[in-house]
Structure formats: structure tokens, C-alpha cells
Design a protein around this motif. Structure first.
Motif, PDB file in Angstrom:
ATOM      1  N   ILE A  31       0.877  -1.168   0.000  1.00 40.21           N
ATOM      2  CA  ILE A  31       0.000   0.000   0.000  1.00 40.21           C
ATOM      3  C   ILE A  31       0.913   1.215   0.000  1.00 40.21           C
ATOM      4  O   ILE A  31       1.833   1.301   0.821  1.00 40.21           O
ATOM      5  CB  ILE A  31      -0.903   0.037   1.246  1.00 40.21           C
ATOM      6  CG1 ILE A  31      -1.855  -1.156   1.270  1.00 40.21           C
ATOM      7  CG2 ILE A  31      -1.696   1.351   1.306  1.00 40.21           C
ATOM      8  CD1 ILE A  31      -2.647  -1.292   2.554  1.00 40.21           C
ATOM      9  N   VAL A  32       0.693   2.155  -0.917  1.00 39.33           N
ATOM     10  CA  VAL A  32       1.585   3.307  -1.016  1.00 39.33           C
ATOM     11  C   VAL A  32       0.846   4.605  -0.708  1.00 39.33           C
ATOM     12  O   VAL A  32      -0.353   4.736  -0.964  1.00 39.33           O
ATOM     13  CB  VAL A  32       2.238   3.431  -2.414  1.00 39.33           C
ATOM     14  CG1 VAL A  32       3.078   2.208  -2.722  1.00 39.33           C
ATOM     15  CG2 VAL A  32       1.187   3.667  -3.497  1.00 39.33           C
ATOM     16  N   ASN A  33       1.584   5.531  -0.126  1.00 38.85           N
ATOM     17  CA  ASN A  33       1.126   6.907   0.009  1.00 38.85           C
ATOM     18  C   ASN A  33       1.487   7.606  -1.295  1.00 38.85           C
ATOM     19  O   ASN A  33       2.673   7.731  -1.634  1.00 38.85           O
ATOM     20  CB  ASN A  33       1.830   7.563   1.198  1.00 38.85           C
ATOM     21  CG  ASN A  33       1.363   8.985   1.448  1.00 38.85           C
ATOM     22  OD1 ASN A  33       0.808   9.633   0.573  1.00 38.85           O
ATOM     23  ND2 ASN A  33       1.610   9.481   2.650  1.00 38.85           N
ATOM     24  N   VAL A  34       0.487   8.037  -2.054  1.00 38.71           N
ATOM     25  CA  VAL A  34       0.742   8.568  -3.392  1.00 38.71           C
ATOM     26  C   VAL A  34       1.626   9.819  -3.355  1.00 38.71           C
ATOM     27  O   VAL A  34       2.255  10.160  -4.359  1.00 38.71           O
ATOM     28  CB  VAL A  34      -0.570   8.855  -4.151  1.00 38.71           C
ATOM     29  CG1 VAL A  34      -1.337   7.554  -4.389  1.00 38.71           C
ATOM     30  CG2 VAL A  34      -1.434   9.860  -3.405  1.00 38.71           C
ATOM     31  N   SER A  35       1.700  10.492  -2.208  1.00 37.41           N
ATOM     32  CA  SER A  35       2.555  11.675  -2.102  1.00 37.41           C
ATOM     33  C   SER A  35       4.033  11.321  -2.244  1.00 37.41           C
ATOM     34  O   SER A  35       4.855  12.193  -2.534  1.00 37.41           O
ATOM     35  CB  SER A  35       2.336  12.367  -0.750  1.00 37.41           C
ATOM     36  OG  SER A  35       1.017  12.822  -0.622  1.00 37.41           O
ATOM     37  N   PHE A  36       4.369  10.038  -2.002  1.00 33.18           N
ATOM     38  CA  PHE A  36       5.764   9.618  -2.050  1.00 33.18           C
ATOM     39  C   PHE A  36       6.073   8.758  -3.276  1.00 33.18           C
ATOM     40  O   PHE A  36       7.141   8.139  -3.345  1.00 33.18           O
ATOM     41  CB  PHE A  36       6.132   8.877  -0.763  1.00 33.18           C
ATOM     42  CG  PHE A  36       6.056   9.739   0.460  1.00 33.18           C
ATOM     43  CD1 PHE A  36       7.079  10.628   0.765  1.00 33.18           C
ATOM     44  CD2 PHE A  36       4.948   9.695   1.292  1.00 33.18           C
ATOM     45  CE1 PHE A  36       7.006  11.447   1.887  1.00 33.18           C
ATOM     46  CE2 PHE A  36       4.869  10.497   2.418  1.00 33.18           C
ATOM     47  CZ  PHE A  36       5.896  11.384   2.717  1.00 33.18           C
ATOM     48  N   VAL A  37       5.142   8.721  -4.232  1.00 30.67           N
ATOM     49  CA  VAL A  37       5.398   8.036  -5.503  1.00 30.67           C
ATOM     50  C   VAL A  37       6.001   9.053  -6.458  1.00 30.67           C
ATOM     51  O   VAL A  37       5.358  10.034  -6.823  1.00 30.67           O
ATOM     52  CB  VAL A  37       4.103   7.430  -6.095  1.00 30.67           C
ATOM     53  CG1 VAL A  37       4.382   6.823  -7.470  1.00 30.67           C
ATOM     54  CG2 VAL A  37       3.524   6.386  -5.154  1.00 30.67           C
ATOM     55  N   GLU A  38       7.235   8.813  -6.854  1.00 28.16           N
ATOM     56  CA  GLU A  38       7.918   9.770  -7.738  1.00 28.16           C
ATOM     57  C   GLU A  38       7.543   9.573  -9.192  1.00 28.16           C
ATOM     58  O   GLU A  38       7.289  10.518  -9.934  1.00 28.16           O
ATOM     59  CB  GLU A  38       9.433   9.640  -7.555  1.00 28.16           C
ATOM     60  CG  GLU A  38      10.229  10.721  -8.258  1.00 28.16           C
ATOM     61  CD  GLU A  38      11.685  10.725  -7.816  1.00 28.16           C
ATOM     62  OE1 GLU A  38      12.495  10.095  -8.514  1.00 28.16           O
ATOM     63  OE2 GLU A  38      11.985  11.341  -6.778  1.00 28.16           O
ATOM     64  N   ARG A  39       7.497   8.291  -9.613  1.00 31.87           N
ATOM     65  CA  ARG A  39       7.135   8.008 -11.011  1.00 31.87           C
ATOM     66  C   ARG A  39       6.815   6.517 -11.143  1.00 31.87           C
ATOM     67  O   ARG A  39       7.082   5.728 -10.236  1.00 31.87           O
ATOM     68  CB  ARG A  39       8.271   8.380 -11.967  1.00 31.87           C
ATOM     69  CG  ARG A  39       9.539   7.578 -11.799  1.00 31.87           C
ATOM     70  CD  ARG A  39      10.660   8.088 -12.704  1.00 31.87           C
ATOM     71  NE  ARG A  39      11.849   7.237 -12.638  1.00 31.87           N
ATOM     72  CZ  ARG A  39      12.774   7.306 -11.687  1.00 31.87           C
ATOM     73  NH1 ARG A  39      12.647   8.215 -10.716  1.00 31.87           N
ATOM     74  NH2 ARG A  39      13.813   6.493 -11.709  1.00 31.87           N
TER      75      ARG A  39
END
Length: 251
Positions: free
Chosen positions: A208-216
């Protein structure tokens, strides 16, 4: 030989409420109070030092709630909850805690709770914390604002906006936050259901990811992608996860 004398820890952020419990316990000389705590951090330390048989535990406390405290205990004593609110929480506690006391309560009501406590203690039974937390989670539709974890003997409160991603780890999850990671006995499904869906996306059965920390996003093979996090981690994205991520990021 059965144990006949027991120890108790009183945990409540309001001194008058702690005084009420101590006063009512005078009618129960087989119970010795080993301490009083005004917050969950003090309580964890006292539990580790004193190993009490009983917790008189306030549900609503400002730093760490009673339930959050239970989440980080390795072994859970017999628990009697106290609360000023008689809403959804009490329904969840009925099947899991020994008893709950709705503030303000009388000596008579306290004595009724103590009858249940003594019956359970004499049987050598323990509170099923895992079941308690599962019932509470099922009853609560509220989104998480913070997550409480334990590292060694210390408890930490992580605001959810500091969580970068969560990884499945057998019967646990690994929570990756700023410069730290924490193992927690909880399910991926729980976090998927209790984190803000516009901020957190389950991109894979393991992540599960926090989209704020997805770079690309980068192609992984013909039909799949990986999420590149701001600190360089490469996390696999399933087809379903990719669809969810596209919808959330609106691309």
C-alpha cells in the motif's frame, strides 16, 4: 495452588477518575494497586515493570488511546475499560473486554465488574486482545489519523501522512515512515479499509503506497509497472493496482 491476590494498574488521563477506581478498590482487598498512569506512554513502562494482572483502562486519552496501548502489548492483562461514551465502541467491547464502565459509575456497578474480573482471573484466562481489536476495527468506520507502534520497549505515534508505504510481512505488516520502519501485528486489509483512499492505494497484494511519495511509474515487463518511491524503492504494481493508481492520480 491458585493465586488469591492480584495486582492492578489504573490508566486514565483524569486524576479524579483514577481516584474513583482506587477508592472503589478499597472494597476489594485482594487487589493491590501497583501504579497510576495518566497516559499510554507511562502505562507501557509501568506494565513492563510491574506485570499487573488487571488494567483499569480509559478508552479516550489524548496521547495514545486505550485501544492503541493494547495494540503494542505482547501479553494483555485482564482489561476493564472505562469511558464517557456509550456509542459504537461499547458494542465492540462487550464480547472482548471483561467489562466496561460507563462514566460516571457507582460502587455497585464497579463491584459487578469486579465479580467478572475475579472469575476470569481465577480461571487463569487472558483477554483476547487480537479478537478485541478485530471487533473494534469491524465496528469502526473511521479513518486512521495515526498509527501506534512499538520499537523495543518504547512506543511511537506515527501520523499517517508520514507513512511512505506499507508492506505485507506474513501475519504482520512493515510500516515504512520517515527514516524508520516498524513491524506491526495488523493486516493489509485493515489498513486498506482504514486509510484515506485518495491518499493511500493498494498497488499490489504486498504493498500500500502513500501517493505523495510516488515519484514516477516505470514499465517492469510487457504488462506491468513498478512504482519508484521518492527514496528510490521499487515496488511492484499489479494490474488491479495500476488501475487504482491511475484513477487516484487522475492520469
Amino acid at each position: 495452588m491458585n493465586k488469591t491476590n492480584f495486582t492492578a494498574l489504573i490508566i486514565d488521563d483524569e486524576p479524579p477518575a483514577r481516584a474513583v477506581v482506587r477508592s472503589f478498590l478499597q472494597q476489594h482487598p485482594q487487589i493491590s494497586v501497583v501504579g497510576e498512569c495518566g497516559n499510554g506512554f507511562e502505562a507501557l513502562k509501568s506494565i513492563q515493570e510491574n506485570n499487573p494482572d488487571i488494567l483499569f483502562l480509559d478508552v479516550q486519552m489524548p496521547k495514545v488511546s486505550g485501544l492503541e496501548l493494547l495494540e503494542v502489548l505482547d501479553e494483555v492483562p485482564v482489561v476493564v475499560f472505562s469511558t464517557a461514551y456509550d456509542q459504537y465502541a461499547l458494542k465492540a467491547f462487550e464480547m472482548s473486554a471483561v467489562d466496561y464502565l460507563l462514566k460516571p459509575y457507582s460502587q455497585t456497578r464497579f463491584n459487578q465488574a469486579m465479580e467478572k474480573v475475579m472469575a476470569q482471573l481465577k480461571k487463569g484466562q487472558k483477554t483476547n486482545a487480537a479478537e478485541l481489536l478485530k471487533n473494534h476495527s469491524a465496528a469502526s468506520n473511521s479513518l486512521l489519523q495515526r498509527v501506534v507502534v512499538k520499537t523495543g520497549n518504547k512506543m511511537h505515534v506515527i501520523p499517517v501522512n508520514k507513512i511512505r508505504y506499507i508492506e505485507a510481512s506474513e501475519d504482520y505488516v512493515m510500516i515504512y515512515a520517515e527514516n524508520s520502519r516498524h513491524l506491526k501485528a495488523q493486516t493489509m486489509r485493515y489498513f486498506e479499509e482504514h486509510l484515506e483512499p485518495s491518499q493511500f492505494v493498494r498497488i499490489h497484494r504486498s504493498y500500500i503506497v502513500n501517493v505523495s511519495f510516488v515519484e514516477r511509474l516505470e514499465p517492469y515487463d510487457k504488462d506491468t509497472y513498478v512504482a519508484i518511491m521518492t527514496e528510490g524503492q521499487r515496488l511492484k504494481i499489479s494490474r488491479t493496482g495500476y488501475k487504482k493508481l491511475k484513477e487516484t492520480l487522475n492520469f
